[in-house]
Design an enzyme around this catalytic site. Structure first.
Site, mmCIF file in Angstrom:
data_model
loop_
_atom_site.group_PDB
_atom_site.id
_atom_site.type_symbol
_atom_site.label_atom_id
_atom_site.label_comp_id
_atom_site.label_asym_id
_atom_site.label_seq_id
_atom_site.Cartn_x
_atom_site.Cartn_y
_atom_site.Cartn_z
ATOM 1 N N LYS A 1 -5.712 30.400 28.345
ATOM 2 C CA LYS A 1 -4.473 30.884 27.725
ATOM 3 C C LYS A 1 -4.417 32.421 27.693
ATOM 4 C CE LYS A 1 -2.845 26.774 27.015
ATOM 5 N NZ LYS A 1 -3.872 25.935 27.619
HETATM 6 C C1 LIG Z 1 1.606 22.685 26.956
HETATM 7 C C2 LIG Z 1 0.276 22.438 26.300
HETATM 8 N N1 LIG Z 1 0.241 21.827 25.110
HETATM 9 C C3 LIG Z 1 -0.916 21.591 24.471
HETATM 10 C C4 LIG Z 1 -2.115 21.966 25.008
HETATM 11 C C5 LIG Z 1 -3.386 21.626 24.266
HETATM 12 O O1 LIG Z 1 -4.097 22.743 23.872
HETATM 13 P P1 LIG Z 1 -5.659 22.633 23.512
HETATM 14 O O2 LIG Z 1 -6.399 22.623 24.818
HETATM 15 O O3 LIG Z 1 -5.926 23.859 22.702
HETATM 16 O O4 LIG Z 1 -5.862 21.391 22.741
HETATM 17 C C6 LIG Z 1 -2.135 22.622 26.238
HETATM 18 C C7 LIG Z 1 -3.426 23.023 26.825
HETATM 19 O O5 LIG Z 1 -3.581 23.271 27.993
HETATM 20 C C8 LIG Z 1 -0.911 22.862 26.913
HETATM 21 O O6 LIG Z 1 -0.872 23.463 28.097
#
Ligand SMILES: Cc1ncc(COP(=O)(O)O)c(C=O)c1O
Length: 380
Positions: free
Chosen positions: A182
């Site tokens: 990110k």
């Molecule tokens: C659009 C979206 N939502 C949610 C997530 C979930 O994030 P996390 O990996 O911190 O659980 C991601 C992770 O890549 C994502 O791209």
């Protein structure tokens, strides 16, 4: 051909980031504590909102959301299929039904119209996604939602703005991810940001065993060690090691995003004359600022499909990513919900044709030129 491999992404970790993490390691307090508080306050200040809670991932935030909204079998949650599977899986785990809203073919985002088309008396929650770093039309979506709560998936959108306000600011509830790819990272981590104090205090209790008071509260805030479980909760608290990394990264988010923007603009220029490569379009109808989390193109060549294109670029020492394969046609959702091709034409077209090109703040303009040259070579 490039001599060294250009990955699709690489986290930027500076000497200052390392110093901040080292300071936590030397401090005697490793798990959630003062650096969590500092990171939460810094994100609130940056986006312009009231309260926040750090969590171990955005998926954890989504899991808690399903608990706090008390999702049950028969309830429906509207979200896109063209996204990472986290929210959809958490809804499925709760027993409720993920209801997939179609996306705009060229921005990959749900619209007020596609969301409105899926609202029923059973809709309990709407979770739109700000895709690739661009903001969706959140005012329009909230308008069609009426009294149904809207929680924004802002995994890609830290630093983006919509009609002059930062995503995550104002009277919104937004979920952020700080996973390693990110725009800022804590390796793994997430945060919920909201102006709703009651919701934030629910997240705090759910994240730590259903106990109102955690170890940091007891040691440092003089709260009673006798605090009890008021309901069985989870253990999703972020460590201070990670929060310190996040706060250090956040202090340069505008520089990170400016560099991402510069690289994205160069991509647009160098790819403009390649007919088989179609970058995403900007959203239209409102002012916005893009956080440029991803630079996504659609590969529409009669000679080379997307998967062969990704493989050919890899042979040229260029890494790529796929964000994302639509969820509704994956095994579990085909088998349990009876989802079939043809249900969501724009989603499915993009699922088959999208590819994310390398984009990270330590890349150079020469790297972008290498990607463009390799694309021309493999298409020829
Ligand atoms: C659009 C979206 N939502 C949610 C997530 C979930 O994030 P996390 O990996 O911190 O659980 C991601 C992770 O890549 C994502 O791209």
């Amino acid at each position: 051909m490039r001599k060294d491999f250009l990955p699709f992404t690489r986290p930027q970790v500076t000497e200052e980031d390392i110093r901040q993490v080292e300071a936590v390691l030397r401090s005697g307090w490793l798990t959630n504590g003062p650096r969590n508080v500092e990171f939460e306050e810094a994100v609130c200040k940056y986006v312009g909102n009231r309260s926040a809670v750090c969590l171990t991932s955005e998926t954890a935030a989504m899991h808690l959301l399903t608990k706090i909204f008390d999702l049950k079998p028969g309830d429906e949650v509207i979200t896109p299929s063209l996204t990472w599977v986290s929210m959809i899986n958490m809804v499925a785990l709760s027993g409720a039904v993920p209801v997939f809203a179609e996306v705009d073919r060229d921005t990959l985002m749900v619209t007020p119209e596609t969301v409105a088309a899926k609202i029923t008396p059973r809709t309990k929650l709407i979770v739109p996604v700000h895709y690739a770093g661009a903001p969706c039309d959140i005012d329009g979506i909230r308008k069609v939602a009426g009294a149904i709560p809207v929680v924004e998936d802002a995994a890609h959108a830290l630093g983006a703005s919509y009609k002059g306000r930062k995503i995550g600011g104002g009277d919104t509830t937004c979920l952020f991810s700080f996973h390693a790819i990110k725009n800022i990272t804590t390796a793994e981590g997430g945060m919920v940001v909201s102006n709703d104090e009651k919701l934030i205090s629910d997240f705090r209790r759910w994240k730590f065993h259903g106990i109102v008071v955690d170890a940091f509260d007891r040691e440092n805030r003089g709260r009673a060690p006798q605090a009890e479980v008021s309901f069985p909760g989870f253990k999703y608290n972020l460590s201070d090691i990670q929060a310190a990394l996040g706060a250090s990264q956040l202090s340069r988010i505008d520089r990170i995003n400016a560099k991402r923007r510069e690289l994205a603009m160069l991509y647009r220029e160098l790819l403009a004359d390649i007919e088989e490569i179609k970058p995403l379009a900007d959203p239209s109808g409102y002012d916005f600022e893009h956080a440029w989390h991803l630079f996504i193109v659609r590969v529409v060549s009669p000679k080379l499909d997307r998967d062969a294109f990704m493989k050919a670029l890899k042979a040229e020492n260029i890494g790529t990513g796929l964000h994302f394969r639509c969820a509704h046609l994956q095994k579990y959702y085909r088998e349990t919900m009876g989802c079939r091709p043809g249900m969501l034409p724009a989603t499915e077209f993009n699922s088959d044709h999208i590819c994310s090109l390398p984009l990270f703040p330590d890349m150079t303009g020469d790297d972008v030129a290498d990607v463009a040259a390799a694309i021309k070579k493999v298409l020829a």
